[in-house]
Design a protein around this motif. Structure first.
Motif, PDB file in Angstrom:
ATOM      1  N   ALA A  61       0.907  -1.155   0.000  1.00 57.99           N
ATOM      2  CA  ALA A  61       0.000   0.000   0.000  1.00 57.99           C
ATOM      3  C   ALA A  61       0.942   1.200   0.000  1.00 57.99           C
ATOM      4  CB  ALA A  61      -0.895  -0.004   1.226  1.00 57.99           C
ATOM      5  N   THR A  62       1.044   1.836  -1.157  1.00 59.21           N
ATOM      6  CA  THR A  62       2.076   2.849  -1.371  1.00 59.21           C
ATOM      7  C   THR A  62       1.465   4.168  -1.809  1.00 59.21           C
ATOM      8  OG1 THR A  62       3.601   1.100  -2.046  1.00 59.21           O
ATOM      9  CG2 THR A  62       4.184   3.353  -2.697  1.00 59.21           C
ATOM     10  N   VAL A  63       1.957   5.234  -1.209  1.00 60.52           N
ATOM     11  CA  VAL A  63       1.540   6.588  -1.606  1.00 60.52           C
ATOM     12  C   VAL A  63       2.776   7.290  -2.139  1.00 60.52           C
ATOM     13  CG1 VAL A  63       0.667   8.809  -0.772  1.00 60.52           C
ATOM     14  CG2 VAL A  63      -0.251   6.671   0.158  1.00 60.52           C
ATOM     15  N   ARG A  64       2.657   7.881  -3.305  1.00 62.93           N
ATOM     16  CA  ARG A  64       3.784   8.661  -3.839  1.00 62.93           C
ATOM     17  C   ARG A  64       4.121   9.772  -2.860  1.00 62.93           C
ATOM     18  NH1 ARG A  64       3.839   6.661  -9.164  1.00 62.93           N
ATOM     19  NH2 ARG A  64       1.709   6.086  -9.678  1.00 62.93           N
ATOM     20  N   GLY A  65       5.372   9.803  -2.386  1.00 67.78           N
ATOM     21  CA  GLY A  65       5.791  10.815  -1.423  1.00 67.78           C
ATOM     22  C   GLY A  65       5.233  10.600  -0.031  1.00 67.78           C
ATOM     23  N   GLY A  66       4.655   9.408   0.205  1.00 71.30           N
ATOM     24  CA  GLY A  66       4.048   9.151   1.512  1.00 71.30           C
ATOM     25  C   GLY A  66       4.436   7.782   2.045  1.00 71.30           C
ATOM     26  N   PHE A  67       3.460   7.100   2.628  1.00 69.99           N
ATOM     27  CA  PHE A  67       3.784   5.821   3.260  1.00 69.99           C
ATOM     28  C   PHE A  67       3.961   4.702   2.242  1.00 69.99           C
ATOM     29  CE2 PHE A  67      -0.955   6.013   3.637  1.00 69.99           C
ATOM     30  CZ  PHE A  67      -1.279   4.875   2.930  1.00 69.99           C
ATOM     31  N   ASP A  68       4.617   3.652   2.686  1.00 74.01           N
ATOM     32  CA  ASP A  68       4.854   2.482   1.844  1.00 74.01           C
ATOM     33  C   ASP A  68       4.770   1.260   2.750  1.00 74.01           C
ATOM     34  OD1 ASP A  68       5.560   0.921  -0.382  1.00 74.01           O
ATOM     35  OD2 ASP A  68       7.678   0.997   0.168  1.00 74.01           O
ATOM     36  N   VAL A  69       3.619   0.606   2.751  1.00 77.61           N
ATOM     37  CA  VAL A  69       3.404  -0.538   3.632  1.00 77.61           C
ATOM     38  C   VAL A  69       3.578  -1.815   2.830  1.00 77.61           C
ATOM     39  CG1 VAL A  69       1.748  -1.704   5.150  1.00 77.61           C
ATOM     40  CG2 VAL A  69       1.781   0.809   5.030  1.00 77.61           C
ATOM     41  N   LYS A  70       4.491  -2.663   3.251  1.00 76.99           N
ATOM     42  CA  LYS A  70       4.711  -3.948   2.572  1.00 76.99           C
ATOM     43  C   LYS A  70       3.704  -4.952   3.119  1.00 76.99           C
ATOM     44  CE  LYS A  70       8.208  -6.288   0.171  1.00 76.99           C
ATOM     45  NZ  LYS A  70       7.730  -7.582  -0.004  1.00 76.99           N
ATOM     46  N   ILE A  71       2.990  -5.612   2.222  1.00 75.08           N
ATOM     47  CA  ILE A  71       1.947  -6.546   2.642  1.00 75.08           C
ATOM     48  C   ILE A  71       2.290  -7.925   2.088  1.00 75.08           C
ATOM     49  CG2 ILE A  71      -0.539  -6.960   2.735  1.00 75.08           C
ATOM     50  CD1 ILE A  71      -0.882  -3.983   1.774  1.00 75.08           C
ATOM     51  N   GLU A  72       2.973  -8.716   2.900  1.00 81.33           N
ATOM     52  CA  GLU A  72       3.373 -10.056   2.462  1.00 81.33           C
ATOM     53  C   GLU A  72       2.131 -10.936   2.290  1.00 81.33           C
ATOM     54  OE1 GLU A  72       6.383 -10.730   1.705  1.00 81.33           O
ATOM     55  OE2 GLU A  72       7.641  -9.309   2.801  1.00 81.33           O
ATOM     56  N   ALA A  73       2.303 -12.052   1.555  1.00 85.36           N
ATOM     57  CA  ALA A  73       1.209 -12.998   1.395  1.00 85.36           C
ATOM     58  C   ALA A  73       0.744 -13.488   2.765  1.00 85.36           C
ATOM     59  CB  ALA A  73       1.668 -14.178   0.547  1.00 85.36           C
ATOM     60  N   ASN A  74      -0.560 -13.596   2.930  1.00 82.64           N
ATOM     61  CA  ASN A  74      -1.160 -14.073   4.183  1.00 82.64           C
ATOM     62  C   ASN A  74      -0.712 -13.288   5.411  1.00 82.64           C
ATOM     63  OD1 ASN A  74      -2.728 -16.287   3.117  1.00 82.64           O
ATOM     64  ND2 ASN A  74      -0.752 -17.204   2.634  1.00 82.64           N
ATOM     65  N   SER A  75      -0.459 -12.000   5.244  1.00 84.53           N
ATOM     66  CA  SER A  75      -0.122 -11.164   6.396  1.00 84.53           C
ATOM     67  C   SER A  75      -1.163 -10.053   6.510  1.00 84.53           C
ATOM     68  CB  SER A  75       1.282 -10.563   6.250  1.00 84.53           C
ATOM     69  OG  SER A  75       1.261  -9.512   5.301  1.00 84.53           O
ATOM     70  N   SER A  76      -1.121  -9.343   7.632  1.00 94.20           N
ATOM     71  CA  SER A  76      -2.092  -8.258   7.830  1.00 94.20           C
ATOM     72  C   SER A  76      -1.446  -7.087   8.577  1.00 94.20           C
ATOM     73  CB  SER A  76      -3.328  -8.765   8.564  1.00 94.20           C
ATOM     74  OG  SER A  76      -2.962  -9.520   9.692  1.00 94.20           O
ATOM     75  N   TYR A  89      -3.672   5.463  -2.823  1.00100.35           N
ATOM     76  CA  TYR A  89      -2.529   4.563  -2.739  1.00100.35           C
ATOM     77  C   TYR A  89      -2.661   3.461  -3.783  1.00100.35           C
ATOM     78  CZ  TYR A  89      -5.536   1.408   0.042  1.00100.35           C
ATOM     79  OH  TYR A  89      -6.542   0.580   0.468  1.00100.35           O
ATOM     80  N   TYR A  90      -1.567   2.771  -4.019  1.00103.74           N
ATOM     81  CA  TYR A  90      -1.556   1.724  -5.042  1.00103.74           C
ATOM     82  C   TYR A  90      -0.566   0.653  -4.605  1.00103.74           C
ATOM     83  CZ  TYR A  90       2.915   3.634  -6.595  1.00103.74           C
ATOM     84  OH  TYR A  90       4.229   4.040  -6.640  1.00103.74           O
ATOM     85  N   CYS A  91      -0.519  -0.426  -5.363  1.00104.01           N
ATOM     86  CA  CYS A  91       0.439  -1.496  -5.097  1.00104.01           C
ATOM     87  C   CYS A  91       1.604  -1.343  -6.070  1.00104.01           C
ATOM     88  CB  CYS A  91      -0.239  -2.855  -5.264  1.00104.01           C
ATOM     89  SG  CYS A  91       0.920  -4.224  -5.183  1.00104.01           S
ATOM     90  N   ARG A  92       2.824  -1.314  -5.525  1.00103.50           N
ATOM     91  CA  ARG A  92       4.008  -1.147  -6.388  1.00103.50           C
ATOM     92  C   ARG A  92       4.188  -2.316  -7.347  1.00103.50           C
ATOM     93  NH1 ARG A  92       8.526  -1.569  -3.531  1.00103.50           N
ATOM     94  NH2 ARG A  92       7.680  -1.470  -1.429  1.00103.50           N
ATOM     95  N   PHE A  93       3.744  -3.507  -6.940  1.00100.33           N
ATOM     96  CA  PHE A  93       3.933  -4.685  -7.793  1.00100.33           C
ATOM     97  C   PHE A  93       2.830  -4.810  -8.842  1.00100.33           C
ATOM     98  CE2 PHE A  93       5.571  -6.236  -3.502  1.00100.33           C
ATOM     99  CZ  PHE A  93       6.850  -5.750  -3.752  1.00100.33           C
ATOM    100  N   HIS A  94       1.673  -4.261  -8.518  1.00102.23           N
ATOM    101  CA  HIS A  94       0.520  -4.352  -9.422  1.00102.23           C
ATOM    102  C   HIS A  94      -0.126  -2.972  -9.471  1.00102.23           C
ATOM    103  CE1 HIS A  94       1.021  -8.106  -7.007  1.00102.23           C
ATOM    104  NE2 HIS A  94       1.135  -8.613  -8.210  1.00102.23           N
ATOM    105  N   PRO A  95       0.401  -2.080 -10.309  1.00101.07           N
ATOM    106  CA  PRO A  95      -0.055  -0.677 -10.295  1.00101.07           C
ATOM    107  C   PRO A  95      -1.546  -0.488 -10.606  1.00101.07           C
ATOM    108  CG  PRO A  95       2.018  -0.905 -11.495  1.00101.07           C
ATOM    109  CD  PRO A  95       1.512  -2.295 -11.229  1.00101.07           C
ATOM    110  N   ASN A  96      -2.192  -1.543 -11.106  1.00104.66           N
ATOM    111  CA  ASN A  96      -3.637  -1.425 -11.321  1.00104.66           C
ATOM    112  C   ASN A  96      -4.425  -1.513 -10.018  1.00104.66           C
ATOM    113  OD1 ASN A  96      -3.487  -1.107 -14.087  1.00104.66           O
ATOM    114  ND2 ASN A  96      -3.594  -3.327 -14.464  1.00104.66           N
ATOM    115  N   MET A  97      -3.772  -1.996  -8.974  1.00100.46           N
ATOM    116  CA  MET A  97      -4.443  -2.085  -7.665  1.00100.46           C
ATOM    117  C   MET A  97      -4.418  -0.705  -7.016  1.00100.46           C
ATOM    118  SD  MET A  97      -2.828  -5.569  -6.048  1.00100.46           S
ATOM    119  CE  MET A  97      -3.656  -5.344  -4.480  1.00100.46           C
ATOM    120  N   LYS A  98      -5.606  -0.156  -6.791  1.00105.04           N
ATOM    121  CA  LYS A  98      -5.681   1.196  -6.249  1.00105.04           C
ATOM    122  C   LYS A  98      -6.694   1.278  -5.130  1.00105.04           C
ATOM    123  CE  LYS A  98      -4.284   3.387 -10.524  1.00105.04           C
ATOM    124  NZ  LYS A  98      -4.757   3.896 -11.805  1.00105.04           N
ATOM    125  N   GLY A  99      -6.418   2.173  -4.203  1.00103.44           N
ATOM    126  CA  GLY A  99      -7.359   2.426  -3.115  1.00103.44           C
ATOM    127  C   GLY A  99      -7.350   3.899  -2.767  1.00103.44           C
TER     128      GLY A  99
END
Ligand SMILES: [Cu+2]
Length: 106
Positions: A61-76, A89-99
């Motif tokens: 969960a990444t914000v340009r110029g802001g936070f960057d939360v790494k979300i491993e598989a099966n983690s919370s 925010y978006y996912c760095r690995f899958h830029p189509n994922m947005k919130g």
């Protein structure tokens, strides 16, 4: 000095300590098949966002110029919101994922 006055001040302080966390909420965003759900949410400063990754791949969960939360598989992982505003925010690995989070002051 009157002991009663100290007791009153003590109670006010304790009440403040108890009531502040009671206002803050934890909001869950699940990730399933490369989609944040809910994709848009409203929150307040002090709330905690918890992303629940149900996928077998890692996300962020990444914000340009802001936070960057790494979300491993099966983690919370969680993040406490500290600033009001509209956060995209978006996912760095899958830029189509947005919130989007609309965060209002306490
Ligand atoms: Cu991803």
């Amino acid at each position: 000095m009157l002991p009663g006055r100290y007791l009153l001040m003590f109670m006010v302080v304790i009440w403040g300590m108890i009531s502040v966390p009671a206002c803050a909420a934890t909001i869950q965003v699940s990730i399933d098949n490369l989609v944040f759900s809910p994709a848009e949410l409203k929150a307040r400063v002090g709330d905690t966002i918890t992303w629940i990754n149900r996928d077998i791949v890692a996300h962020t969960a990444t914000v340009r110029g802001g936070f960057d939360v790494k979300i491993e598989a099966n983690s919370s992982p969680s993040l406490v919101l500290t600033k009001a505003g509209i956060v995209d925010y978006y996912c760095r690995f899958h830029p189509n994922m947005k919130g989007r989070m609309t965060i209002t002051a306490e």
